[in-house]
Design an enzyme around this catalytic site. Structure first.
Site, PDB file in Angstrom:
ATOM      1  N   SER A 251       0.876  -1.180   0.000  1.00  0.00           N
ATOM      2  CA  SER A 251       0.000   0.000   0.000  1.00  0.00           C
ATOM      3  C   SER A 251       0.903   1.217   0.000  1.00  0.00           C
ATOM      4  CB  SER A 251      -0.854   0.003   1.276  1.00  0.00           C
ATOM      5  OG  SER A 251      -1.537   1.234   1.419  1.00  0.00           O
TER       6      SER A 251
ATOM      7  N   TYR B  36      -2.040  -1.281  10.389  1.00  0.00           N
ATOM      8  CA  TYR B  36      -2.133  -1.591   8.956  1.00  0.00           C
ATOM      9  C   TYR B  36      -0.893  -1.066   8.233  1.00  0.00           C
ATOM     10  CZ  TYR B  36      -3.969  -1.333   4.140  1.00  0.00           C
ATOM     11  OH  TYR B  36      -4.141  -1.465   2.780  1.00  0.00           O
TER      12      TYR B  36
HETATM   13  N1  LIG Z   1      -8.627  -0.374  -1.604  1.00  0.00           N
HETATM   14  C1  LIG Z   1      -7.601   0.399  -1.244  1.00  0.00           C
HETATM   15  O1  LIG Z   1      -7.720   1.643  -1.131  1.00  0.00           O
HETATM   16  C2  LIG Z   1      -6.251  -0.219  -1.021  1.00  0.00           C
HETATM   17  C3  LIG Z   1      -5.120   0.625  -1.012  1.00  0.00           C
HETATM   18  C4  LIG Z   1      -3.875   0.055  -0.786  1.00  0.00           C
HETATM   19  C5  LIG Z   1      -3.748  -1.303  -0.592  1.00  0.00           C
HETATM   20  N2  LIG Z   1      -4.873  -2.090  -0.615  1.00  0.00           N
HETATM   21  C6  LIG Z   1      -4.669  -3.521  -0.414  1.00  0.00           C
HETATM   22  O2  LIG Z   1      -5.233  -4.213  -1.502  1.00  0.00           O
HETATM   23  C7  LIG Z   1      -5.501  -5.553  -1.111  1.00  0.00           C
HETATM   24  C8  LIG Z   1      -6.851  -5.963  -1.617  1.00  0.00           C
HETATM   25  O3  LIG Z   1      -7.843  -5.192  -0.956  1.00  0.00           O
HETATM   26  P1  LIG Z   1      -9.118  -4.584  -1.691  1.00  0.00           P
HETATM   27  O4  LIG Z   1      -8.988  -3.131  -1.637  1.00  0.00           O
HETATM   28  O5  LIG Z   1      -9.330  -5.246  -2.987  1.00  0.00           O
HETATM   29  O6  LIG Z   1     -10.235  -4.983  -0.610  1.00  0.00           O
HETATM   30  P2  LIG Z   1     -11.491  -5.952  -0.678  1.00  0.00           P
HETATM   31  O7  LIG Z   1     -12.011  -5.957   0.702  1.00  0.00           O
HETATM   32  O8  LIG Z   1     -12.395  -5.556  -1.790  1.00  0.00           O
HETATM   33  O9  LIG Z   1     -10.872  -7.381  -1.048  1.00  0.00           O
HETATM   34  C9  LIG Z   1     -10.163  -8.162  -0.130  1.00  0.00           C
HETATM   35  C10 LIG Z   1     -10.410  -9.628  -0.428  1.00  0.00           C
HETATM   36  O10 LIG Z   1      -9.573 -10.391   0.437  1.00  0.00           O
HETATM   37  C11 LIG Z   1     -10.334 -11.442   0.987  1.00  0.00           C
HETATM   38  N3  LIG Z   1      -9.769 -11.857   2.259  1.00  0.00           N
HETATM   39  C12 LIG Z   1      -9.833 -11.231   3.458  1.00  0.00           C
HETATM   40  N4  LIG Z   1      -9.222 -11.950   4.396  1.00  0.00           N
HETATM   41  C13 LIG Z   1      -8.736 -13.055   3.777  1.00  0.00           C
HETATM   42  C14 LIG Z   1      -8.009 -14.178   4.232  1.00  0.00           C
HETATM   43  N5  LIG Z   1      -7.674 -14.330   5.526  1.00  0.00           N
HETATM   44  N6  LIG Z   1      -7.668 -15.123   3.327  1.00  0.00           N
HETATM   45  C15 LIG Z   1      -8.024 -15.011   2.042  1.00  0.00           C
HETATM   46  N7  LIG Z   1      -8.735 -13.976   1.553  1.00  0.00           N
HETATM   47  C16 LIG Z   1      -9.083 -13.008   2.422  1.00  0.00           C
HETATM   48  C17 LIG Z   1     -11.748 -10.877   1.135  1.00  0.00           C
HETATM   49  O11 LIG Z   1     -12.727 -11.903   1.240  1.00  0.00           O
HETATM   50  C18 LIG Z   1     -11.855 -10.065  -0.158  1.00  0.00           C
HETATM   51  O12 LIG Z   1     -12.327 -10.873  -1.224  1.00  0.00           O
HETATM   52  C19 LIG Z   1      -5.317  -5.604   0.407  1.00  0.00           C
HETATM   53  O13 LIG Z   1      -4.062  -6.170   0.710  1.00  0.00           O
HETATM   54  C20 LIG Z   1      -5.342  -4.127   0.790  1.00  0.00           C
HETATM   55  O14 LIG Z   1      -4.630  -3.892   1.990  1.00  0.00           O
HETATM   56  C21 LIG Z   1      -6.107  -1.585  -0.835  1.00  0.00           C
END
Ligand SMILES: NC(=O)c1ccc[n+]([C@@H]2O[C@H](COP(=O)([O-])OP(=O)(O)OC[C@H]3O[C@@H](n4cnc5c(N)ncnc54)[C@H](O)[C@@H]3O)[C@@H](O)[C@H]2O)c1
Length: 255
Positions: A145, A158
Site C-alpha cells: 500500500s 495496517y
Molecule cells: N482499496 C484500497 O484503497 C487499497 C489501497 C492500498 C492497498 N490495498 C490492499 O489491496 C488488497 C486488496 O484489498 P481490496 O482493496 O481489494 O479490498 P477488498 O475488501 O475488496 O478485497 C479483499 C479480499 O480479500 C479477501 N480476504 C480477506 N481476508 C482473507 C483471508 N484471511 N484469506 C483469504 N482472503 C481473504 C476478502 O474476502 C476479499 O475478497 C489488500 O491487501 C489491501 O490492503 C487496498
C-alpha cells in the site's frame, strides 16, 4: 491478449476489489487462474470468470500447503502468485475509515490483521517458492500500500503490516533471483473497493477531494510488475499517474 498463455496464476483475495480485477486481467491475458479467497461466495465469481476456486485463509500455513499441492496436481504447476489478500485493522464504516484506538484495540483485532497481512504473505511466499522453482522460475507480486511507504496515522498497525510487505519483498529479491523468481510489491493509494467502505464511499471521498482509483488500474500495475523484469521493487499506484517505481534513499554510511 496472450501475455500469460500457458501460465498458471494464483490470486489471493481474488473474490473482491483489486484481486477480482486482477483475476479478470490475468484471464484476459490467457492465464489459467486460481482465485483463492476466505469467502466461499467467491466460488460463483470464479466460475463466471472461468477461473478455478480454492477456499483459503491466507493466515493458515497448513491450508497454504494444501492449496499449492492442489494447484500442482490439478493444473500442472504454478508460474505467478499474486499475494493480495489484506484487511484494515478494523473495518471501514459507512462514514469511511476510522482512526484506530491503539490503547483499547482488542487483541483479537490486532492478531487478525497480522494474520492476514503479514502471516498471509510469509506463508504464501514460503508455500509457492518450491512450485515456482519446479517451473524454472516465476513471479511473485504482493499487495502492499502507499501506507507501506509513508506514515498513515489513521491505522498505524495496517501501515506497519504494509511496511513489512515491502521489507520482505526487497530482502528476498536477490535470494530468489538465483531461482529466476522475481518478487515485487504494488503500493496503491485509495482504490474504490470494500476495504474503504460500502458502495457510495467513492462519492464521499470525491466530495472530500480524494479520487479513488478503479481496481483495474492496480491490475494493470500487477501485470507491469510481472513483465517489467525487475525484482525487489515497490510500484506506487496513484490516481492519474502511471505505476511508478519508488526510489529508496541510501542509508548514510552504507554503500
Ligand atoms: N482499496 C484500497 O484503497 C487499497 C489501497 C492500498 C492497498 N490495498 C490492499 O489491496 C488488497 C486488496 O484489498 P481490496 O482493496 O481489494 O479490498 P477488498 O475488501 O475488496 O478485497 C479483499 C479480499 O480479500 C479477501 N480476504 C480477506 N481476508 C482473507 C483471508 N484471511 N484469506 C483469504 N482472503 C481473504 C476478502 O474476502 C476479499 O475478497 C489488500 O491487501 C489491501 O490492503 C487496498
Amino acid at each position: 491478449m496472450d501475455l500469460f498463455k500457458d501460465k498458471v496464476a494464483l490470486v489471493t483475495g481474488g473474490g473482491s476489489g483489486i484481486g477480482l480485477a486482477t483475476v479478470e486481467r490475468l484471464r484476459a491475458e490467457g492465464a489459467s487462474v486460481v482465485l483463492a479467497d476466505v469467502d466461499p461466495a467467491a466460488e460463483a465469481t470464479a466460475q463466471k470468470l472461468g477461473a478455478h476456486f480454492l477456499e483459503l485463509d491466507v493466515g493458515d500455513a497448513d491450508a497454504w500447503r494444501d492449496v499449492v499441492d492442489t494447484i500442482t496436481v490439478q493444473l500442472g504447476g504454478l508460474d505467478i502468485a499474486f499475494l493480495n489478500a489484506g484487511i484494515m485493522t478494523q473495518p471501514a464504516t459507512e462514514r469511511g475509515i476510522r482512526r484506530i484506538d491503539l490503547v483499547n484495540l482488542p487483541d483479537s483485532d490486532y492478531r487478525r490483521v497480522m494474520s492476514v497481512n503479514v502471516d498471509g504473505v510469509v506463508f504464501g511466499i514460503r508455500a509457492v517458492i518450491p512450485a515456482l522453482e519446479a517451473r524454472g522460475g516465476g513471479a511473485i507480486v504482493a499487495t502492499a500500500s502507499i501506507a507501506g511507504l509513508l506514515a498513515y496515522p489513521t491505522d498505524a498497525i495496517y501501515s506497519g503490516t504494509k511496511h513489512f510487505v515491502i521489507g520482505i519483498v526487497r530482502s528476498l529479491a536477490r535470494i530468489l533471483a538465483k531461482e529466476a523468481i522475481t518478487i515485487n510489491a504494488v503500493c496503491p493509494a485509495g482504490v474504490a473497493t470494500n476495504i474503504v467502505g460500502p458502495p457510495g464511499t467513492a462519492e464521499m471521498f470525491r466530495e472530500r477531494g480524494v479520487e479513488l482509483m478503479e481496481p483495474s488500474i492496480i491490475a494493470d500495475a500487477v501485470v507491469h510488475a510481472i513483465t517489467e523484469g525487475g525484482s525487489g521493487r515497490a510500484w506506487m499506484c496513484q490516481a492519474g499517474r502511471q505505476p511508478e517505481r519508488y526510489e529508496f534513499a541510501k542509508v548514510p554510511g552504507i554503500d
